[in-house]
Design an enzyme around this catalytic site. Structure first.
Site, PDB file in Angstrom:
ATOM      1  CE  LYS A  52      -3.928  -1.753   2.630  1.00 13.71           C
ATOM      2  NZ  LYS A  52      -4.705  -2.611   3.474  1.00 13.71           N
ATOM      3  CD  GLN A  96      -3.744  -4.276   6.468  1.00 11.37           C
ATOM      4  OE1 GLN A  96      -3.909  -2.870   6.322  1.00 11.37           O
ATOM      5  NE2 GLN A  96      -3.684  -5.338   6.078  1.00 11.37           N
ATOM      6  CG  ASP A 119      -9.846   0.032   4.989  1.00 12.89           C
ATOM      7  OD1 ASP A 119      -9.744  -0.469   3.973  1.00 12.89           O
ATOM      8  OD2 ASP A 119      -9.147   0.111   6.204  1.00 12.89           O
TER       9      ASP A 119
HETATM   10  N1  GUN Z   1      -6.723  -6.836   6.325  1.00 16.11           N
HETATM   11  C1  GUN Z   1      -6.362  -7.390   5.611  1.00 16.11           C
HETATM   12  N2  GUN Z   1      -7.514  -6.869   3.678  1.00 16.11           N
HETATM   13  C2  GUN Z   1      -7.640  -5.444   4.835  1.00 16.11           C
HETATM   14  C3  GUN Z   1      -8.361  -4.080   4.299  1.00 16.11           C
HETATM   15  O1  GUN Z   1      -8.398  -4.564   3.108  1.00 16.11           O
HETATM   16  N3  GUN Z   1      -8.008  -2.980   4.902  1.00 16.11           N
HETATM   17  C4  GUN Z   1      -7.797  -3.225   6.651  1.00 16.11           C
HETATM   18  N4  GUN Z   1      -7.696  -2.380   7.058  1.00 16.11           N
HETATM   19  N5  GUN Z   1      -7.272  -4.458   6.897  1.00 16.11           N
HETATM   20  C5  GUN Z   1      -6.899  -5.422   5.370  1.00 16.11           C
END
Ligand code: GUN
Length: 287
Positions: A52, A96, A119
């Protein structure tokens, strides 16, 4: 069988965003900014966060990464989120997941300012999506929809079967497909006779997190198969169905499939980038 190339589309989306960000930066005097919070040292989470961050750097989004120890208390994390909520330079906040067991995930997600919730997991955004309104849409479902649209896969009137009911993927995916006028069935670990239902899926979205639970025998002839799984099997990345032992038979039956890697994963990140820019634009306009 067609391979739905998420990696190529994600690259295209990001290069268009990079041009837009350059323009927005000149116009508004600042770049969009994402703050990522990672608690603990889970290797998979660390790897996702790195991807990311790399994408942000590539296209001109400022990215602050806050890595906190596993022992961080809920109170400490809430305090950090409040600080980020109140920082006018921060457009997007991403915590995350999963979080350590001693932290109440919902308490954290509910505290993030929903206007900075890249998100789309805050109840306000969940509600807006359910009302087909102006929500920030969770990145994986958003990326899947973009890929289906780019590949001209019709959705209206189709029977879409989603396996998995997580807040991150299954539930928002079902809402999104409903909004796109599909008829939607959501299956999960307690579903009776899973094969009966998966065989009806004209679009089958698999988000289980285990390889090889779905095989060719469970597919409808001509199905479009979306594989959300990222599983590490003997050091190799495999999907929930793609790369499974049954792939040869799947190839004969499905009309299209997303590969792993190179399918849904890159689209999730491209959608995250889109969400950051979308939130930035909303915030700049409301200034
Ligand atoms: N953990 C796995 N996929 C994601 C996601 O798309 N966003 C977040 N915040 N955590 C994750």
């Amino acid at each position: 069988m067609k391979i739905l190339n998420g990696a190529a589309l994600a690259k295209k989306i990001k290069s268009v965003l990079a041009i837009e960000i350059e323009y927005l930066m000149k116009k508004n005097g600042r770049a969009p900014k994402l703050c990522i919070v990672l608690v603990g040292d889970d290797p998979a989470s660390a790897s996702y966060v790195k991807s990311k961050q790399k994408s942000c750097n590539e296209i001109g989004i400022l990215c602050d990464l806050n890595i906190l120890p596993y022992s961080t208390s809920q109170k400490e994390l809430l305090t950090l989120i409040e600080t980020l909520n109140n920082d006018p330079d921060v457009d997007g906040i991403l915590v995350q997941l999963p979080l350590p067991k001693h932290i109440d995930q919902n308490a954290i997600l509910h505290t993030i300012d929903y206007k900075k919730d890249v998100d789309g997991l805050h109840p306000m955004n969940v509600g807006l999506l359910n009302q087909s309104d102006d929500a920030i849409i969770p990145c994986t479902p958003k990326g899947i929809l973009s890929l289906l649209r780019a590949e001209d896969i019709p959705i209206t009137g189709k029977h879409c079967v989603v396996i998995g009911r997580s807040n991150l993927v299954g539930k928002p995916m079902a809402q999104l497909m409903l909004r796109e006028n599909a008829s939607v069935t959501v299956c999960h670990s307690k579903t009776r006779d899973l094969p009966y239902l998966t065989r009806q899926g004209e679009i089958l979205i698999i988000a289980i997190g285990h390889p090889n639970l779905v095989n060719a025998d469970m597919l409808k002839e001509g199905a479009v198969v979306v594989d959300v799984g990222i599983n590490n099997v003997d050091g190799k990345l495999v999907g929930d169905i793609y790369n499974s032992i049954d792939l040869t038979n799947i190839e004969k039956k499905a009309a299209a499939i997303t590969p792993v890697p190179g399918g849904v994963g890159p689209m999730t990140i491209a959608s995250l980038m889109e969400n950051v820019v979308e939130i930035y634009k909303r915030r700049v306009i409301s200034d």
